[in-house]
Design a protein around this motif. Structure first.
Motif, PDB file in Angstrom:
ATOM      1  N   ARG A  71       0.830  -1.208   0.000  1.00 49.74           N
ATOM      2  CA  ARG A  71       0.000   0.000   0.000  1.00 49.74           C
ATOM      3  C   ARG A  71       0.862   1.253   0.000  1.00 49.74           C
ATOM      4  N   VAL A  72       0.250   2.327  -0.500  1.00 48.63           N
ATOM      5  CA  VAL A  72       0.890   3.635  -0.499  1.00 48.63           C
ATOM      6  C   VAL A  72      -0.200   4.698  -0.329  1.00 48.63           C
ATOM      7  N   TYR A  73       0.116   5.699   0.455  1.00 51.40           N
ATOM      8  CA  TYR A  73      -0.791   6.811   0.678  1.00 51.40           C
ATOM      9  C   TYR A  73      -0.682   7.749  -0.516  1.00 51.40           C
ATOM     10  N   ALA A  74      -1.798   7.939  -1.249  1.00 49.62           N
ATOM     11  CA  ALA A  74      -1.715   8.712  -2.489  1.00 49.62           C
ATOM     12  C   ALA A  74      -3.028   9.376  -2.879  1.00 49.62           C
ATOM     13  N   PRO A  75      -3.675  10.111  -1.969  1.00 51.30           N
ATOM     14  CA  PRO A  75      -4.901  10.791  -2.403  1.00 51.30           C
ATOM     15  C   PRO A  75      -4.574  11.855  -3.453  1.00 51.30           C
ATOM     16  N   ASN A  76      -5.356  11.893  -4.512  1.00 54.41           N
ATOM     17  CA  ASN A  76      -5.186  12.867  -5.598  1.00 54.41           C
ATOM     18  C   ASN A  76      -3.833  12.774  -6.285  1.00 54.41           C
ATOM     19  N   ARG A  77      -3.247  11.581  -6.300  1.00 55.52           N
ATOM     20  CA  ARG A  77      -1.960  11.358  -6.963  1.00 55.52           C
ATOM     21  C   ARG A  77      -2.071  10.150  -7.880  1.00 55.52           C
ATOM     22  N   CYS A  78      -1.246  10.123  -8.920  1.00 53.28           N
ATOM     23  CA  CYS A  78      -1.145   8.943  -9.770  1.00 53.28           C
ATOM     24  C   CYS A  78      -0.285   7.904  -9.051  1.00 53.28           C
ATOM     25  N   ILE A  79      -0.502   6.648  -9.400  1.00 55.57           N
ATOM     26  CA  ILE A  79       0.324   5.571  -8.859  1.00 55.57           C
ATOM     27  C   ILE A  79       0.781   4.681 -10.013  1.00 55.57           C
ATOM     28  N   ARG A  80       1.854   3.934  -9.773  1.00 52.88           N
ATOM     29  CA  ARG A  80       2.342   2.926 -10.709  1.00 52.88           C
ATOM     30  C   ARG A  80       2.274   1.575 -10.017  1.00 52.88           C
ATOM     31  N   LEU A  81       1.985   0.555 -10.774  1.00 55.26           N
ATOM     32  CA  LEU A  81       1.898  -0.810 -10.239  1.00 55.26           C
ATOM     33  C   LEU A  81       2.817  -1.720 -11.029  1.00 55.26           C
ATOM     34  N   TYR A  82       3.331  -2.728 -10.361  1.00 52.26           N
ATOM     35  CA  TYR A  82       4.175  -3.706 -11.034  1.00 52.26           C
ATOM     36  C   TYR A  82       4.024  -5.051 -10.343  1.00 52.26           C
ATOM     37  N   ALA A  83       4.013  -6.132 -11.131  1.00 49.80           N
ATOM     38  CA  ALA A  83       3.979  -7.484 -10.571  1.00 49.80           C
ATOM     39  C   ALA A  83       4.773  -8.421 -11.463  1.00 49.80           C
ATOM     40  N   ASN A  84       5.398  -9.402 -10.857  1.00 48.42           N
ATOM     41  CA  ASN A  84       6.096 -10.477 -11.550  1.00 48.42           C
ATOM     42  C   ASN A  84       5.643 -11.796 -10.961  1.00 48.42           C
ATOM     43  N   ILE A  85       5.390 -12.759 -11.823  1.00 47.64           N
ATOM     44  CA  ILE A  85       5.089 -14.111 -11.369  1.00 47.64           C
ATOM     45  C   ILE A  85       5.999 -15.061 -12.141  1.00 47.64           C
ATOM     46  N   TRP A  86       6.853 -15.762 -11.420  1.00 43.75           N
ATOM     47  CA  TRP A  86       7.748 -16.744 -12.010  1.00 43.75           C
ATOM     48  C   TRP A  86       7.100 -18.108 -11.872  1.00 43.75           C
ATOM     49  N   HIS A  87       6.949 -18.819 -12.979  1.00 48.42           N
ATOM     50  CA  HIS A  87       6.360 -20.154 -12.925  1.00 48.42           C
ATOM     51  C   HIS A  87       7.356 -21.103 -12.255  1.00 48.42           C
ATOM     52  N   PRO A  88       6.925 -21.882 -11.269  1.00 47.96           N
ATOM     53  CA  PRO A  88       7.856 -22.685 -10.482  1.00 47.96           C
ATOM     54  C   PRO A  88       8.484 -23.859 -11.226  1.00 47.96           C
ATOM     55  N   THR A  89       7.881 -24.343 -12.317  1.00 48.66           N
ATOM     56  CA  THR A  89       8.463 -25.498 -12.993  1.00 48.66           C
ATOM     57  C   THR A  89       9.081 -25.181 -14.342  1.00 48.66           C
ATOM     58  N   ASN A  90       8.525 -24.231 -15.081  1.00 48.58           N
ATOM     59  CA  ASN A  90       9.110 -23.949 -16.392  1.00 48.58           C
ATOM     60  C   ASN A  90       9.969 -22.688 -16.415  1.00 48.58           C
ATOM     61  N   GLY A  91      10.024 -21.957 -15.308  1.00 44.72           N
ATOM     62  CA  GLY A  91      10.908 -20.799 -15.187  1.00 44.72           C
ATOM     63  C   GLY A  91      10.483 -19.582 -15.972  1.00 44.72           C
ATOM     64  N   ARG A  92       9.346 -19.641 -16.667  1.00 41.49           N
ATOM     65  CA  ARG A  92       8.893 -18.483 -17.429  1.00 41.49           C
ATOM     66  C   ARG A  92       8.370 -17.405 -16.494  1.00 41.49           C
ATOM     67  N   ILE A  93       8.471 -16.167 -16.960  1.00 39.46           N
ATOM     68  CA  ILE A  93       8.084 -15.011 -16.148  1.00 39.46           C
ATOM     69  C   ILE A  93       6.949 -14.272 -16.834  1.00 39.46           C
ATOM     70  N   ALA A  94       5.970 -13.852 -16.043  1.00 40.36           N
ATOM     71  CA  ALA A  94       4.928 -12.957 -16.525  1.00 40.36           C
ATOM     72  C   ALA A  94       5.041 -11.659 -15.735  1.00 40.36           C
ATOM     73  N   SER A  95       5.152 -10.540 -16.424  1.00 37.78           N
ATOM     74  CA  SER A  95       5.258  -9.235 -15.777  1.00 37.78           C
ATOM     75  C   SER A  95       4.038  -8.401 -16.131  1.00 37.78           C
ATOM     76  N   TYR A  96       3.584  -7.621 -15.186  1.00 35.22           N
ATOM     77  CA  TYR A  96       2.408  -6.782 -15.375  1.00 35.22           C
ATOM     78  C   TYR A  96       2.715  -5.365 -14.906  1.00 35.22           C
ATOM     79  N   TRP A  97       2.376  -4.413 -15.733  1.00 37.12           N
ATOM     80  CA  TRP A  97       2.338  -3.018 -15.309  1.00 37.12           C
ATOM     81  C   TRP A  97       0.881  -2.598 -15.369  1.00 37.12           C
ATOM     82  N   GLY A  98       0.410  -1.832 -14.415  1.00 34.26           N
ATOM     83  CA  GLY A  98      -0.974  -1.383 -14.442  1.00 34.26           C
ATOM     84  C   GLY A  98      -1.019   0.105 -14.283  1.00 34.26           C
TER      85      GLY A  98
END
Length: 107
Positions: A71-98
């Motif tokens: 969490r981040v305190y951000a009233p009336n401000r823009c925010i950036r989001l980021y996530a990474n999920i590494w698959h545990p068996t095939n090692g592939r990565i999915a990245s998300y920006w929102g």
């Protein structure tokens, strides 16, 4: 797609919260590295800007279901989001920006 990046806002407190949730394609139920980060843009940033940030929170670890919440305190401000999920068996990565695939911020 290995999971979903969820964003929540509480207008009573001014906090934005985010969580990255693994799905079955992302190895849900099996331990694998998962990351979620949230950043507050400096005042004056607008939609479409690659904003400079002045506060952040992140969670990264080996998880079976999700990373976060962060969490981040951000009233009336823009925010950036980021996530990474590494698959545990095939090692592939999915990245998300929102907020969406073309913008790195949510205002």
């Amino acid at each position: 797609m290995y999971g979903n990046l969820y964003l929540y806002y509480d207008s009573a407190t001014g906090y934005n919260c985010a969580v990255a949730v693994k799905n079955s394609a992302g190895g849900a139920g099996t331990a694998g590295k998962t990351t979620v980060s949230i950043f507050r843009c400096t005042a004056g940033a607008s939609t479409g800007d690659a904003c400079t940030t002045d506060a952040s929170d992140d969670d990264s670890g080996t998880y079976t279901s999700y990373a976060g919440p962060v969490r981040v305190y951000a009233p009336n401000r823009c925010i950036r989001l980021y996530a990474n999920i590494w698959h545990p068996t095939n090692g592939r990565i999915a990245s998300y920006w929102g907020g969406n695939a073309n913008l790195a911020e949510h205002c």
